[in-house]
Write a protein that holds these residues in place. Structure first.
Motif, PDB file in Angstrom:
ATOM      1  N   LEU A   1     -26.149 133.902 -47.241  1.00  0.00           N
ATOM      2  CA  LEU A   1     -26.250 134.784 -46.081  1.00  0.00           C
ATOM      3  C   LEU A   1     -25.033 135.689 -46.009  1.00  0.00           C
ATOM      4  O   LEU A   1     -23.891 135.213 -46.033  1.00  0.00           O
TER       5      LEU A   1
ATOM      6  N   LEU B   1     -27.987 139.999 -43.071  1.00  0.00           N
ATOM      7  CA  LEU B   1     -28.391 140.066 -41.669  1.00  0.00           C
ATOM      8  C   LEU B   1     -27.607 141.179 -40.986  1.00  0.00           C
ATOM      9  O   LEU B   1     -26.372 141.150 -40.953  1.00  0.00           O
TER      10      LEU B   1
ATOM     11  N   HIS C   1     -26.896 142.877 -37.529  1.00  0.00           N
ATOM     12  CA  HIS C   1     -27.029 142.662 -36.090  1.00  0.00           C
ATOM     13  C   HIS C   1     -27.326 143.981 -35.370  1.00  0.00           C
ATOM     14  O   HIS C   1     -27.083 145.076 -35.882  1.00  0.00           O
TER      15      HIS C   1
ATOM     16  N   ASN D   1     -19.761 135.031 -33.151  1.00  0.00           N
ATOM     17  CA  ASN D   1     -21.078 134.515 -33.500  1.00  0.00           C
ATOM     18  C   ASN D   1     -21.026 133.016 -33.769  1.00  0.00           C
ATOM     19  O   ASN D   1     -21.911 132.260 -33.359  1.00  0.00           O
ATOM     20  N   TRP D   2     -19.991 132.573 -34.454  1.00  0.00           N
ATOM     21  CA  TRP D   2     -19.893 131.161 -34.836  1.00  0.00           C
ATOM     22  C   TRP D   2     -19.355 130.297 -33.715  1.00  0.00           C
ATOM     23  O   TRP D   2     -19.433 129.066 -33.779  1.00  0.00           O
TER      24      TRP D   2
ATOM     25  N   LEU E   1     -27.670 131.055 -37.774  1.00  0.00           N
ATOM     26  CA  LEU E   1     -27.087 131.512 -39.039  1.00  0.00           C
ATOM     27  C   LEU E   1     -27.085 130.400 -40.081  1.00  0.00           C
ATOM     28  O   LEU E   1     -27.374 130.644 -41.260  1.00  0.00           O
TER      29      LEU E   1
ATOM     30  N   THR F   1     -23.302 138.707 -43.706  1.00  0.00           N
ATOM     31  CA  THR F   1     -23.309 139.426 -42.428  1.00  0.00           C
ATOM     32  C   THR F   1     -22.073 140.309 -42.343  1.00  0.00           C
ATOM     33  O   THR F   1     -21.057 140.034 -42.990  1.00  0.00           O
TER      34      THR F   1
END
Length: 444
Positions: free
Chosen positions: A60, A30, A32, A41-42, A51, A62
């Motif tokens: 995943l 991913l 951004h 983000n988390w 996510l 990132t």
């Protein structure tokens, strides 16, 4: 979910921060848009859910692009070209041991993913571009894009107001009135890049032009775009769909550019089906709940009379009192927007008493609130309540006068014997809700 570990890959002399989470059978990268920050983000639940969903069927991956987030900061004159960004992606893929991955490019992350897919098809299993573009500067064949003069005005505004909620109304109209989201966006900008780097990256983004390579993309391609996107016009994805061989274009309803807001399930469903061939059925549980809607009557006039600073202090005090009363009456806060509150209860009598307590505490602060309650079967989707019962509660609240707590006949009937008293509120047609409804005003 706890924040996944941060790792670093070396790309030339630059350290690229990345994360890998999930154990699915496919690798998904991913990318951004504009600026990012892996840890923040988390910390935002809506992004974390987004996510986590992708990680539920994949591994995943990132990363923060060089110059942003947790990756090495670089001078404004050394911000990465698309070619350097591809090298950074290579470094991350090699670090996690990924031979082939599906690429999801959001906004300006899309062109880099498209270039990578065209250049390295052997390492790209699929390409998904979300709210993206081939060119974001007006030209004869893309008249929908902003002019250079419009971009220049935006550069100046962002540099002048970096670290405030600048631009949030454009990229996230559905959440633009939510103070928590606005504060999150302001912090995300501050942590994601410096003002100079943020504007320099923006300047670089409008010079990106991948129109000439679209016909060279030969991996399975999905283009997702919200039909009302206010930042990047949906025509940009229509343009790419006509020029990428075999590309699938899906126009989603909504105005939000940020993919983790709005109808997120629709976007995630398209992504999962495209990558796995399986579109999971939406899981809806139901529960009987009493929903409460509260807002401050005449809030616009009150804010104007007090001024911004005093109004913010008043609003903070009001919301603190709401949280305290919800805790005391065992209510669950579902959502807030500006001066509005949406909560639920598993008991209608406690819900009424909580509404009255909120009304009384608001009055002590010098403001009048309107409150409405309804009990019905609600759908649970994505951790939130939805359905006709929720709409009914909102419509009941809209008919309350300042200082009133109004309930539907359903609520009144359920609290018989509780000692609560009511007066007739008349019979009303509730907008969007079938039938006529008898309403009652709580006397307390």
């Amino acid at each position: 979910m706890a924040t996944p570990p941060i790792n670093y890959a070396k790309s030339g002399g630059v350290h690229i921060a990345y994360q890998a989470v999930g154990e699915g059978p496919i690798d998904v990268v991913l990318v951004h848009g504009w600026v990012s920050h892996l840890e923040l983000n988390w910390e935002e639940p809506s992004i974390a859910r987004f996510l986590e969903r992708i990680a539920s069927f994949s591994r995943l991956i990132t990363f923060d692009k060089r110059g942003t987030g947790l990756s090495d900061r670089v001078g404004e004159s050394d911000l990465p070209t698309l070619e350097q960004r591809m090298e950074d992606l290579h470094a991350v893929l090699n670090a996690v041991g990924s031979r082939r991955a599906a690429l999801i490019g959001i906004s300006e992350g899309g062109p880099m993913c498209a270039l990578f897919a065209a250049t390295y098809p052997e390492r790209t299993s699929a390409l998904i571009m979300c709210g993206s573009y081939a060119r974001w500067l007006r030209d004869d064949d893309c008249p929908w894009a902003p002019t250079r003069e419009q971009h220049e005005a935006a550069f100046a505004a962002y540099e002048r107001s970096w670290g405030t909620p600048i631009g949030f109304k454009t990229i996230a109209p559905s959440a633009s009135a939510d103070e928590r989201y606005r504060n999150w966006w302001a912090r995300y900008l501050r942590m994601g890049a410096s003002p100079g780097a943020g504007v320099a990256l923006y300047r670089m983004n409008i010079e990106i032009d991948i129109r000439g390579l679209l016909s060279s993309i030969h991996v399975p391609t999905l283009l997702l775009h919200r039909a009302g996107d206010r930042l990047i016009n949906v025509a940009s994805s229509r343009y790419m769909a006509q020029r990428i061989p075999g590309a699938k274009l899906v126009e989603l309803p909504g105005d939000d550019h940020l993919l983790f807001l709005g109808d997120v399930e629709a976007a995630l469903g398209e992504i999962q089906e495209f990558l796995t061939g399986i579109r999971p059925a939406a899981v809806y549980d139901t529960t009987l709940a009493t929903v409460l809607f509260v807002d401050i009557a005449g809030s616009t006039e009150k804010a104007a009379a007090l001024g911004d600073a005093r109004w913010r202090d008043l609003l903070d005090a009001f919301l603190r009192s709401v949280h305290q009363e919800l805790d005391r009456h065992r209510g669950s806060l579902i959502d807030t927007a500006g001066d509005g509150v949406f909560a639920s209860f598993d008991g209608p009598a406690r819900a009424i008493r909580c509404a009255c307590a909120i009304r009384d505490r608001a009055a002590a602060l010098g403001v009048a609130v309107r409150a409405g309650l309804h009990t019905g079967e609600c759908q649970i989707a994505g951790g939130k309540l939805a359905g006709v019962a929720v709409h009914t509660g909102a419509r009941v609240a809209a008919l309350a006068q300042p200082g009133e707590v109004v309930v539907s006949s359903t609520v009144k009937d359920l609290v018989a014997g509780s000692g609560l008293r009511f007066s007739e509120g008349g019979t009303h047609a509730l907008k969007g809700v079938p039938g006529e409804w008898r309403l009652f005003v709580v006397q307390a």
